[in-house]
Design a protein around this motif. Structure first.
Motif, PDB file in Angstrom:
ATOM      1  N   MET A 197       0.831  -1.206   0.000  1.00  0.00           N
ATOM      2  CA  MET A 197       0.000   0.000   0.000  1.00  0.00           C
ATOM      3  C   MET A 197       0.868   1.260   0.000  1.00  0.00           C
ATOM      4  O   MET A 197       0.592   2.226  -0.705  1.00  0.00           O
ATOM      5  CB  MET A 197      -0.937  -0.019   1.201  1.00  0.00           C
ATOM      6  CG  MET A 197      -1.992  -1.115   1.086  1.00  0.00           C
ATOM      7  SD  MET A 197      -3.311  -0.955   2.289  1.00  0.00           S
ATOM      8  CE  MET A 197      -2.757  -2.071   3.536  1.00  0.00           C
ATOM      9  N   SER A 198       1.959   1.225   0.792  1.00  0.00           N
ATOM     10  CA  SER A 198       2.872   2.373   0.806  1.00  0.00           C
ATOM     11  C   SER A 198       3.508   2.560  -0.577  1.00  0.00           C
ATOM     12  O   SER A 198       3.652   3.678  -1.055  1.00  0.00           O
ATOM     13  CB  SER A 198       4.003   2.155   1.820  1.00  0.00           C
ATOM     14  OG  SER A 198       3.468   1.918   3.081  1.00  0.00           O
ATOM     15  N   ILE A 211       2.374   1.675  -3.567  1.00  0.00           N
ATOM     16  CA  ILE A 211       1.421   2.213  -4.544  1.00  0.00           C
ATOM     17  C   ILE A 211       1.265   3.724  -4.348  1.00  0.00           C
ATOM     18  O   ILE A 211       1.314   4.510  -5.308  1.00  0.00           O
ATOM     19  CB  ILE A 211       0.043   1.522  -4.392  1.00  0.00           C
ATOM     20  CG1 ILE A 211       0.157   0.025  -4.685  1.00  0.00           C
ATOM     21  CG2 ILE A 211      -1.003   2.187  -5.280  1.00  0.00           C
ATOM     22  CD1 ILE A 211       0.419  -0.331  -6.115  1.00  0.00           C
ATOM     23  N   ALA A 212       1.096   4.135  -3.089  1.00  0.00           N
ATOM     24  CA  ALA A 212       0.901   5.559  -2.812  1.00  0.00           C
ATOM     25  C   ALA A 212       2.113   6.355  -3.279  1.00  0.00           C
ATOM     26  O   ALA A 212       1.976   7.423  -3.875  1.00  0.00           O
ATOM     27  CB  ALA A 212       0.662   5.769  -1.317  1.00  0.00           C
ATOM     28  N   GLU A 253       2.275   6.614  -7.096  1.00  0.00           N
ATOM     29  CA  GLU A 253       1.296   7.598  -7.578  1.00  0.00           C
ATOM     30  C   GLU A 253       1.808   9.023  -7.370  1.00  0.00           C
ATOM     31  O   GLU A 253       1.643   9.887  -8.220  1.00  0.00           O
ATOM     32  CB  GLU A 253      -0.051   7.401  -6.860  1.00  0.00           C
ATOM     33  CG  GLU A 253      -0.799   6.156  -7.350  1.00  0.00           C
ATOM     34  CD  GLU A 253      -2.153   5.961  -6.680  1.00  0.00           C
ATOM     35  OE1 GLU A 253      -3.005   5.278  -7.269  1.00  0.00           O
ATOM     36  OE2 GLU A 253      -2.353   6.496  -5.559  1.00  0.00           O
ATOM     37  N   ASN A 254       2.416   9.256  -6.215  1.00  0.00           N
ATOM     38  CA  ASN A 254       2.954  10.581  -5.929  1.00  0.00           C
ATOM     39  C   ASN A 254       4.089  10.950  -6.866  1.00  0.00           C
ATOM     40  O   ASN A 254       4.131  12.037  -7.430  1.00  0.00           O
ATOM     41  CB  ASN A 254       3.495  10.648  -4.495  1.00  0.00           C
ATOM     42  CG  ASN A 254       2.368  10.813  -3.513  1.00  0.00           C
ATOM     43  OD1 ASN A 254       1.272  11.207  -3.899  1.00  0.00           O
ATOM     44  ND2 ASN A 254       2.632  10.506  -2.255  1.00  0.00           N
ATOM     45  N   MET A 291      -2.730   8.045 -11.213  1.00  0.00           N
ATOM     46  CA  MET A 291      -3.677   7.331 -10.372  1.00  0.00           C
ATOM     47  C   MET A 291      -3.896   5.940 -10.941  1.00  0.00           C
ATOM     48  O   MET A 291      -4.424   5.790 -12.044  1.00  0.00           O
ATOM     49  CB  MET A 291      -4.978   8.111 -10.288  1.00  0.00           C
ATOM     50  CG  MET A 291      -4.832   9.334  -9.392  1.00  0.00           C
ATOM     51  SD  MET A 291      -6.373  10.188  -9.193  1.00  0.00           S
ATOM     52  CE  MET A 291      -6.168  11.423 -10.451  1.00  0.00           C
ATOM     53  N   LEU A 292      -3.458   4.949 -10.206  1.00  0.00           N
ATOM     54  CA  LEU A 292      -3.522   3.573 -10.706  1.00  0.00           C
ATOM     55  C   LEU A 292      -4.925   3.007 -10.537  1.00  0.00           C
ATOM     56  O   LEU A 292      -5.621   3.297  -9.566  1.00  0.00           O
ATOM     57  CB  LEU A 292      -2.527   2.698  -9.947  1.00  0.00           C
ATOM     58  CG  LEU A 292      -1.052   3.097 -10.075  1.00  0.00           C
ATOM     59  CD1 LEU A 292      -0.207   2.301  -9.092  1.00  0.00           C
ATOM     60  CD2 LEU A 292      -0.563   2.903 -11.504  1.00  0.00           C
ATOM     61  N   VAL A 318      -3.220  -2.135  -9.353  1.00  0.00           N
ATOM     62  CA  VAL A 318      -2.721  -2.219  -7.974  1.00  0.00           C
ATOM     63  C   VAL A 318      -2.501  -3.679  -7.603  1.00  0.00           C
ATOM     64  O   VAL A 318      -1.487  -4.052  -7.024  1.00  0.00           O
ATOM     65  CB  VAL A 318      -3.721  -1.556  -6.998  1.00  0.00           C
ATOM     66  CG1 VAL A 318      -3.327  -1.860  -5.559  1.00  0.00           C
ATOM     67  CG2 VAL A 318      -3.798  -0.053  -7.240  1.00  0.00           C
ATOM     68  N   PHE A 343       1.490   8.034   5.277  1.00  0.00           N
ATOM     69  CA  PHE A 343       2.531   7.252   4.593  1.00  0.00           C
ATOM     70  C   PHE A 343       3.936   7.791   4.879  1.00  0.00           C
ATOM     71  O   PHE A 343       4.913   7.063   4.864  1.00  0.00           O
ATOM     72  CB  PHE A 343       2.282   7.234   3.086  1.00  0.00           C
ATOM     73  CG  PHE A 343       1.273   6.215   2.659  1.00  0.00           C
ATOM     74  CD1 PHE A 343       1.445   4.869   3.005  1.00  0.00           C
ATOM     75  CD2 PHE A 343       0.160   6.569   1.918  1.00  0.00           C
ATOM     76  CE1 PHE A 343       0.520   3.914   2.613  1.00  0.00           C
ATOM     77  CE2 PHE A 343      -0.765   5.613   1.523  1.00  0.00           C
ATOM     78  CZ  PHE A 343      -0.594   4.292   1.877  1.00  0.00           C
ATOM     79  N   PHE A 374      -4.332   4.183   2.517  1.00  0.00           N
ATOM     80  CA  PHE A 374      -4.443   3.671   1.155  1.00  0.00           C
ATOM     81  C   PHE A 374      -5.809   4.021   0.565  1.00  0.00           C
ATOM     82  O   PHE A 374      -5.937   4.427  -0.573  1.00  0.00           O
ATOM     83  CB  PHE A 374      -4.225   2.155   1.180  1.00  0.00           C
ATOM     84  CG  PHE A 374      -4.055   1.555  -0.180  1.00  0.00           C
ATOM     85  CD1 PHE A 374      -2.945   1.847  -0.944  1.00  0.00           C
ATOM     86  CD2 PHE A 374      -5.012   0.691  -0.698  1.00  0.00           C
ATOM     87  CE1 PHE A 374      -2.771   1.298  -2.206  1.00  0.00           C
ATOM     88  CE2 PHE A 374      -4.854   0.143  -1.956  1.00  0.00           C
ATOM     89  CZ  PHE A 374      -3.731   0.446  -2.711  1.00  0.00           C
ATOM     90  N   ALA A 430      -6.534   8.831  -5.824  1.00  0.00           N
ATOM     91  CA  ALA A 430      -6.974   7.933  -6.895  1.00  0.00           C
ATOM     92  C   ALA A 430      -8.207   7.147  -6.450  1.00  0.00           C
ATOM     93  O   ALA A 430      -9.180   7.009  -7.205  1.00  0.00           O
ATOM     94  CB  ALA A 430      -5.845   6.969  -7.255  1.00  0.00           C
TER      95      ALA A 430
END
Lengths: 82, 354, 412
Positions: free
Chosen positions: A44-45, A47-48, A51-52, A57-58, A63, C46, C62, C67
């Motif tokens: 999760m970290s 992916i975030a 995106e940043n 935006m996936l 994901v 995060f 998350f 998004a």
């Protein structure tokens, strides 16, 4: 994917997992990493952070599909045109 | 067998006792299976192994089960008395069903234990409680204990007021003057002795000589443990304030009324011959040895009207010695460490709970 | 009464009235602002490596990603009927649960995204994660000027159970949301809300799990696939000591006797091993085994189930013939499971009751699951392993976006 973006992606992985950038290669796979943990929480970290970094935006499927560094390169390439 | 031994509840050594008890307990296990539908189900659905060789093999019930189900091995019309535990506030009380025979039996057995410590003569008796504690509707464990112990005394005098539980000092002094230089029995709950007798006198500078008193107290140490007051402090304070040194703590529960474990003059808590105690590991429930702390399982051959002959409590304790106490009483000596600490509940629990 | 977050004067009742009157005339800008703010909160979470040890916090972060929020809004804040629009209802009053620390933020996020004013009552028994969230919200709202306006129409409060305060807050709301617990729902529900107001309540629920035995046996030959499944199940079941409404407490095994037995023999040892690693407290807390035993004794005495294995096994397994209301409400969590074997999908459907919320499933096709959902009189979600506790705006049969919105029809 351009090698420039590949390098950026490596740096994202390196930041998230707190490991040297050289340790990130195509063999880095979800749940199969050796010197660091890539589990559902870290995912999760990751992916975030991706995106940043790329300002994208996936989609949910992407994901879930992002199960290796190799896969991550392919997915990010779909969103980033340079 | 039982009645013959009533005059000598602490004469039998552990080996001898274990054999006698096992036969009786095994028979009770069969008896309750035949007469209590819930018990039968319980044994069949949980304790699959049918071959019981010793006390520790016998099925046991969790003490809390008596809160949830009306377990009895007698017919409805034979119910003579129903005992309720006070329990923690907000919880359902335990229900214990006695028939006439059981009620009589329990009283006799209690008497055989208590008189072994305080003598057969009925003594003038002080009760550290308020008179209406025994008058509430339904039989609470507290009332049952007060009434049970009252039969060992005479000229019962309640020491606390109904209004605010304040100590009736004048009545107490008058009582002491009326019975000078002779043993007096005093009974009360551990916490009440502490808060309403000891602390009250200490705060209000009331000095009394209670050296002639034999104090019997019970009901648990939970509240005092919260105040960080242990058994030793309790005893020292009573001795310092009142010169009160003959103090007998007892451990008992409504689920096994009649059977109590009482402290001797050496401060050791003894188990009478018709009961036994096993200590079990709190996680795996296997029986533990001497000096190992675990959950207390109480076994008693008394409960015949309800299946309470083998109960796993939620109290922690350990066996400290067997057949060795200097007071000469045989059997196991137990140390009670209090209630198993409860973990806080989690989950989607109530938004609005206090 | 304590205002934890929001505008406060010396008179909290005035503050409530002021909040209610806060002008939301620029409300078309509220949703983008809400998304920016929630995304900023996500990034703050995060950013701090310390927070990685709170999986519930990470899951929330998350979920709060831009998004995801944009996708949710796109999916839920639209209507299919022509000329209809979803608009904010007004003031949403949220009673949030005490022990699921992140829940208040999910509830609030939807209140914000739908453009409403919000008052949240937070439990005073909240844990560390809730405190972290409060600190982060406070920090962002006070230090980033672009979000400051959010404080005009949002307020977090804390108070001891007090009917007068509840009544005052309730009389000003347009939507009341009561999270969790039959007792809370009943206690709050009899306090009136305005006639026009609506209410969403979340009562005690029961959840189950369904496993196709032959499918499990098949994956058991592949080490990594089985471990992923076990991990999903363990996360579903043992968070919050199995006391979350969505955590499975009963397992329906689908298949013939021999296959089910084989599947169970793969399943339980693997589950136990992972619980030892992830949730050791469940195995070592001294009071739990006797609580599990007490529960078992009660079920056994009433002849509603029998022990499978030994009394000190973890998890404690009870074979049940059927699941009545008593078995559903008495289950204590703490690592106990009812198990039953079934060999037709129709019997699964007939087993499900209105109280049932989540069915986690493994090995079934979408069409098989559809059939169950269509035939059963209860069950609000059927989700794969690992998803039981994942928050969704579709919860307990509500679409929270819709609950907090008015449906406006415009015809010319």
């Amino acid at each position: 994917m351009q090698s420039h973006n590949e390098q950026r992606l490596k740096e994202v992985f390196s930041r998230v997992f707190s490991v040297p950038v050289e340790t990130i290669n195509d063999d880095v796979k979800y749940r199969e990493t050796k010197n660091f943990t890539w589990d559902s929480i870290m995912h999760m970290s990751l992916i975030a952070e991706i995106e940043n970094e790329f300002g994208i935006m996936l989609e949910t499927d992407d994901v879930i599909d992002m199960s290796s560094f190799l896969k991550a390169k392919e997915i990010v390439a779909k969103y980033v045109n340079d | 067998m039982l009645l013959e031994q009533l005059n000598a509840p602490f004469e039998m050594n552990q080996d001898q006792k274990q054999q006698v008890l096992f036969a009786e307990l095994l028979a009770l296990t069969d008896h309750h299976q035949a007469h209590c539908f819930y018990y039968q189900n319980l044994v069949e659905n949980i304790f699959v192994q049918k071959h019981f060789k010793q006390n520790e093999d016998l099925p046991f019930l969790p003490a809390q089960i008596f809160k949830y189900l009306p377990l009895k091995s007698i017919r409805e019309e034979e119910v003579f008395r129903v005992l309720n535990s006070s329990g923690t506030t907000g919880q359902q009380p335990s229900q214990i069903f006695l028939d006439k025979a059981a009620a009589t039996h329990q009283a006799k057995v209690l008497s055989s234990i208590v008189t072994n410590f305080i003598g057969k003569k009925r003594l003038p008796m002080l009760i550290v409680d308020h008179p209406s504690a025994v008058k509430s509707a339904g039989m609470t464990a507290r009332a049952a204990a007060i009434l049970g112990f009252s039969s060992f005394g005479a000229q019962h005098t309640y020491l606390l007021s109904d209004e605010d539980l304040s100590l009736q000092v004048a009545a107490l002094q008058a009582f002491l003057e009326k019975f000078p230089q002779q043993p007096i029995l005093m009974f009360g709950f551990t916490f009440m002795i502490w808060a309403y007798l000891y602390e009250y006198c200490q705060k209000n500078n009331i000095f009394l000589d209670l050296s002639q008193v034999i104090l019997v107290h019970g009901g648990g140490w939970k509240k005092l443990a919260n105040l960080n007051i242990g058994k030793e402090t309790f005893k020292q304070c009573l001795a310092a304030q009142f010169n009160l040194t003959k103090v007998h703590d007892y451990y008992g529960m409504v689920e096994q009324i009649g059977t109590i474990f009482m402290e001797c003059e050496f401060g050791k808590m003894h188990i009478p011959f018709f009961a036994d105690v096993l200590i079990r590991d709190p996680i795996h429930f296997q029986a533990l040895g001497v000096n190992q702390t675990g959950l207390i399982q109480v076994l008693s051959i008394l409960p015949k009207s309800y299946p309470g002959h083998s109960i796993l409590t939620e109290d922690l304790g350990k066996i400290t010695e067997i057949d060795e106490c200097l007071c000469g009483r045989k059997g196991k000596v137990i140390e009670i460490h209090g209630r198993l600490p409860k973990a806080e509940a989690r989950g989607c629990s109530d938004t609005h709970q206090r | 009464m304590k205002i934890l977050l929001g505008k406060k004067s010396s008179d909290w009742q005035k503050d409530v009235v002021q909040l209610r009157q806060a002008s939301l005339s620029v409300s078309s800008n509220i949703m983008p602002l809400a998304i920016e703010f929630l995304n900023a909160l996500s990034q703050e979470i995060f950013k701090n490596p310390e927070y990685k040890k709170y999986p519930d916090l990470i899951s929330l972060a998350f979920w709060l990603r831009k998004a995801n929020l944009l996708a949710l809004v796109k999916q839920h804040l639209v209507t299919s009927a022509p000329n209809t629009y979803l608009r904010p209802r007004g003031l949403v009053l949220h009673f949030t649960p005490s022990n699921v620390d992140t829940m208040f933020l999910y509830s609030w996020a939807i209140g914000l995204l739908t453009g409403n004013q919000n008052i949240l009552r937070l439990s005073n028994r909240r844990g560390r994660v809730a405190e972290i969230l409060l600190e982060l919200c406070d920090y962002l709202l006070k230090n980033a000027s672009e979000y400051a306006s959010i404080l005009n129409y949002n307020m977090f409060v804390e108070y001891e159970h007090n009917e007068h305060v509840t009544a005052y807050l309730s009389q000003h709301c347009d939507v009341r949301v009561i999270w969790g617990g039959d007792t809370s729902v009943q206690a709050i529900r009899h306090v009136p809300i305005p006639a026009h107001a609506v209410e969403a309540v979340f009562a005690n629920r029961f959840s189950l799990c369904m496993i196709k035995a032959d499918a499990l046996v098949e994956v058991s030959q592949q080490d990594n696939r089985l471990s992923a499944i076990i991990e999903g199940f363990v996360n579903d079941a043992f968070w919050f000591d199995q006391q979350g409404c969505s955590s499975p407490r009963a397992i329906i095994w689908f298949g013939d006797e021999a296959t089910v037995l084989q599947a169970q023999n793969y399943f339980w040892p693997a589950v136990r091993q992972l619980v030892e690693e992830r949730f050791p407290d469940l195995l070592t807390t001294l009071s739990y085994p006797v609580q599990r035993f007490t529960f078992l004794a009660k079920v056994a005495a009433e002849n509603k189930g029998r022990l499978l294995g030994k009394i000190d096994d973890f998890p404690l397994r009870i074979e049940a013939q059927s699941l009545d209301a008593g078995l559903r409400s008495e289950h204590p969590g703490l690592g106990c499971f009812y198990e039953m074997r079934i060999d037709s999908l129709t019997s699964v459907a007939s087993l499900l009751q209105r109280k049932d919320q989540t069915l986690t499933s493994f090995g079934f096709s979408q069409s098989e699951l559809n059939d169950i959902a269509m035939q059963a009189c209860g069950i609000d979600r059927i989700v794969p392993f690992g998803k039981a506790l994942a928050f969704s705006p579709l919860w307990d049969g509500y679409n929270l976006f819709h609950t907090m919105s008015r449906l406006v029809v415009v015809e010319s």
